[in-house]
Design a protein around this motif. Structure first.
Motif, PDB file in Angstrom:
ATOM      1  N   TYR A  68       0.831  -1.205   0.000  1.00  0.00           N
ATOM      2  CA  TYR A  68       0.000   0.000   0.000  1.00  0.00           C
ATOM      3  C   TYR A  68       0.867   1.257   0.000  1.00  0.00           C
ATOM      4  CZ  TYR A  68      -4.552  -2.247   0.661  1.00  0.00           C
ATOM      5  OH  TYR A  68      -5.711  -2.971   0.477  1.00  0.00           O
ATOM      6  N   LYS A  69       1.916   1.251   0.807  1.00  0.00           N
ATOM      7  CA  LYS A  69       2.801   2.407   0.873  1.00  0.00           C
ATOM      8  C   LYS A  69       3.507   2.616  -0.470  1.00  0.00           C
ATOM      9  CE  LYS A  69       6.621   4.466   3.383  1.00  0.00           C
ATOM     10  NZ  LYS A  69       7.626   4.316   4.415  1.00  0.00           N
ATOM     11  N   ALA A  70       4.000   1.532  -1.070  1.00  0.00           N
ATOM     12  CA  ALA A  70       4.708   1.629  -2.353  1.00  0.00           C
ATOM     13  C   ALA A  70       3.804   2.198  -3.443  1.00  0.00           C
ATOM     14  CB  ALA A  70       5.229   0.259  -2.774  1.00  0.00           C
ATOM     15  N   LEU A  71       2.525   1.859  -3.401  1.00  0.00           N
ATOM     16  CA  LEU A  71       1.600   2.287  -4.439  1.00  0.00           C
ATOM     17  C   LEU A  71       0.897   3.598  -4.108  1.00  0.00           C
ATOM     18  CD1 LEU A  71       0.095  -1.197  -5.331  1.00  0.00           C
ATOM     19  CD2 LEU A  71       1.851   0.087  -6.576  1.00  0.00           C
ATOM     20  N   ILE A  82       7.345  -2.971  -8.719  1.00  0.00           N
ATOM     21  CA  ILE A  82       6.214  -2.772  -9.631  1.00  0.00           C
ATOM     22  C   ILE A  82       6.020  -4.006 -10.505  1.00  0.00           C
ATOM     23  CG2 ILE A  82       5.404  -1.458 -11.649  1.00  0.00           C
ATOM     24  CD1 ILE A  82       5.015   0.055  -9.048  1.00  0.00           C
ATOM     25  N   LEU A  83       7.114  -4.526 -11.079  1.00  0.00           N
ATOM     26  CA  LEU A  83       7.021  -5.709 -11.933  1.00  0.00           C
ATOM     27  C   LEU A  83       6.486  -6.912 -11.163  1.00  0.00           C
ATOM     28  CD1 LEU A  83      10.262  -5.509 -14.101  1.00  0.00           C
ATOM     29  CD2 LEU A  83       7.912  -4.996 -14.793  1.00  0.00           C
ATOM     30  N   LYS A  84       6.958  -7.100  -9.940  1.00  0.00           N
ATOM     31  CA  LYS A  84       6.482  -8.227  -9.133  1.00  0.00           C
ATOM     32  C   LYS A  84       4.997  -8.091  -8.794  1.00  0.00           C
ATOM     33  CE  LYS A  84      10.898  -9.496  -7.072  1.00  0.00           C
ATOM     34  NZ  LYS A  84      11.700  -9.511  -5.836  1.00  0.00           N
ATOM     35  N   LEU A  85       4.563  -6.886  -8.454  1.00  0.00           N
ATOM     36  CA  LEU A  85       3.141  -6.666  -8.154  1.00  0.00           C
ATOM     37  C   LEU A  85       2.289  -6.893  -9.404  1.00  0.00           C
ATOM     38  CD1 LEU A  85       3.413  -3.544  -5.823  1.00  0.00           C
ATOM     39  CD2 LEU A  85       2.756  -5.869  -5.149  1.00  0.00           C
ATOM     40  N   MET A  86       2.781  -6.437 -10.546  1.00  0.00           N
ATOM     41  CA  MET A  86       2.038  -6.648 -11.789  1.00  0.00           C
ATOM     42  C   MET A  86       1.953  -8.131 -12.124  1.00  0.00           C
ATOM     43  SD  MET A  86       3.177  -3.501 -14.239  1.00  0.00           S
ATOM     44  CE  MET A  86       2.239  -4.184 -15.597  1.00  0.00           C
ATOM     45  N   LYS A  87       3.063  -8.846 -11.980  1.00  0.00           N
ATOM     46  CA  LYS A  87       3.062 -10.278 -12.267  1.00  0.00           C
ATOM     47  C   LYS A  87       2.062 -11.002 -11.380  1.00  0.00           C
ATOM     48  CE  LYS A  87       5.985 -14.323 -12.714  1.00  0.00           C
ATOM     49  NZ  LYS A  87       7.330 -14.879 -12.606  1.00  0.00           N
ATOM     50  N   ALA A  88       2.009 -10.628 -10.111  1.00  0.00           N
ATOM     51  CA  ALA A  88       1.063 -11.247  -9.187  1.00  0.00           C
ATOM     52  C   ALA A  88      -0.383 -10.971  -9.593  1.00  0.00           C
ATOM     53  CB  ALA A  88       1.315 -10.745  -7.770  1.00  0.00           C
ATOM     54  N   ALA A  89      -0.596  -9.866 -10.293  1.00  0.00           N
ATOM     55  CA  ALA A  89      -1.936  -9.524 -10.779  1.00  0.00           C
ATOM     56  C   ALA A  89      -2.214 -10.129 -12.152  1.00  0.00           C
ATOM     57  CB  ALA A  89      -2.096  -8.004 -10.846  1.00  0.00           C
ATOM     58  N   GLY A  90      -1.253 -10.891 -12.680  1.00  0.00           N
ATOM     59  CA  GLY A  90      -1.444 -11.503 -13.997  1.00  0.00           C
ATOM     60  C   GLY A  90      -1.205 -10.536 -15.131  1.00  0.00           C
ATOM     61  N   LEU A  91      -0.363  -9.537 -14.900  1.00  0.00           N
ATOM     62  CA  LEU A  91      -0.104  -8.499 -15.895  1.00  0.00           C
ATOM     63  C   LEU A  91       1.377  -8.451 -16.239  1.00  0.00           C
ATOM     64  CD1 LEU A  91      -2.174  -5.751 -14.100  1.00  0.00           C
ATOM     65  CD2 LEU A  91      -2.869  -6.994 -16.153  1.00  0.00           C
ATOM     66  N   SER A  92       1.688  -7.871 -17.382  1.00  0.00           N
ATOM     67  CA  SER A  92       3.073  -7.645 -17.768  1.00  0.00           C
ATOM     68  C   SER A  92       3.127  -6.399 -18.633  1.00  0.00           C
ATOM     69  CB  SER A  92       3.637  -8.847 -18.538  1.00  0.00           C
ATOM     70  OG  SER A  92       2.943  -9.008 -19.758  1.00  0.00           O
ATOM     71  N   PHE A  93       4.334  -5.839 -18.765  1.00  0.00           N
ATOM     72  CA  PHE A  93       4.540  -4.699 -19.642  1.00  0.00           C
ATOM     73  C   PHE A  93       4.772  -5.164 -21.060  1.00  0.00           C
ATOM     74  CE2 PHE A  93       5.895  -2.086 -15.915  1.00  0.00           C
ATOM     75  CZ  PHE A  93       5.065  -1.012 -16.159  1.00  0.00           C
ATOM     76  N   GLU A  94       4.361  -4.365 -22.006  1.00  0.00           N
ATOM     77  CA  GLU A  94       4.700  -4.581 -23.408  1.00  0.00           C
ATOM     78  C   GLU A  94       5.369  -3.314 -23.895  1.00  0.00           C
ATOM     79  OE1 GLU A  94       2.301  -4.697 -27.556  1.00  0.00           O
ATOM     80  OE2 GLU A  94       1.687  -6.182 -26.074  1.00  0.00           O
ATOM     81  N   ILE A  95       6.532  -3.453 -24.442  1.00  0.00           N
ATOM     82  CA  ILE A  95       7.271  -2.295 -24.921  1.00  0.00           C
ATOM     83  C   ILE A  95       7.047  -2.175 -26.432  1.00  0.00           C
ATOM     84  CG2 ILE A  95       9.561  -1.233 -25.127  1.00  0.00           C
ATOM     85  CD1 ILE A  95       8.562  -1.663 -22.224  1.00  0.00           C
ATOM     86  N   LYS A  96       6.759  -0.940 -26.859  1.00  0.00           N
ATOM     87  CA  LYS A  96       6.594  -0.707 -28.291  1.00  0.00           C
ATOM     88  C   LYS A  96       7.196   0.648 -28.640  1.00  0.00           C
ATOM     89  CE  LYS A  96       1.899   1.034 -27.709  1.00  0.00           C
ATOM     90  NZ  LYS A  96       0.527   0.883 -28.075  1.00  0.00           N
TER      91      LYS A  96
END
Length: 99
Positions: A68-71, A82-96
């Protein structure tokens, strides 16, 4: 003058699918104009939508309160967090390439 009942809007109640969450986070990146606070708030909403903050925090190796503090607006999480929290949510970044 009529009395109008209002209810606080909670976007997390409307993020039902992974696609909803991905679109919401992309909009936060697009609208944030380089300010990461909007994206962090949107990620917190996304994790809240499916009661994933505790699990995401555990996956990221931080406490629930730490997540909560980090976000939060005052937070300054590492990109790794951020990447670990996103992965836990089933999300990833896409770079374009930028237009």
């Amino acid at each position: 003058m009529s009395d109008i009942a209002t209810k606080a809007f909670d976007v997390s109640e409307h993020l039902r699918t992974p696609e909803d969450i991905a679109d919401y986070l992309q909009a936060a990146l697009d609208d944030g104009e380089g300010d990461t606070r909007l994206f962090r708030a949107a990620l917190a909403d996304a994790l809240k939508a499916h009661n994933r903050i505790s699990g995401a925090a555990a996956s990221a190796g931080i406490s629930r309160q730490g997540a909560y503090k980090a976000l939060s607006a005052e937070g300054n999480p590492s990109f790794d967090t951020i990447l670990k929290l996103m992965k836990a949510a089933g999300l990833s970044f896409e770079i374009k390439a930028a237009a």
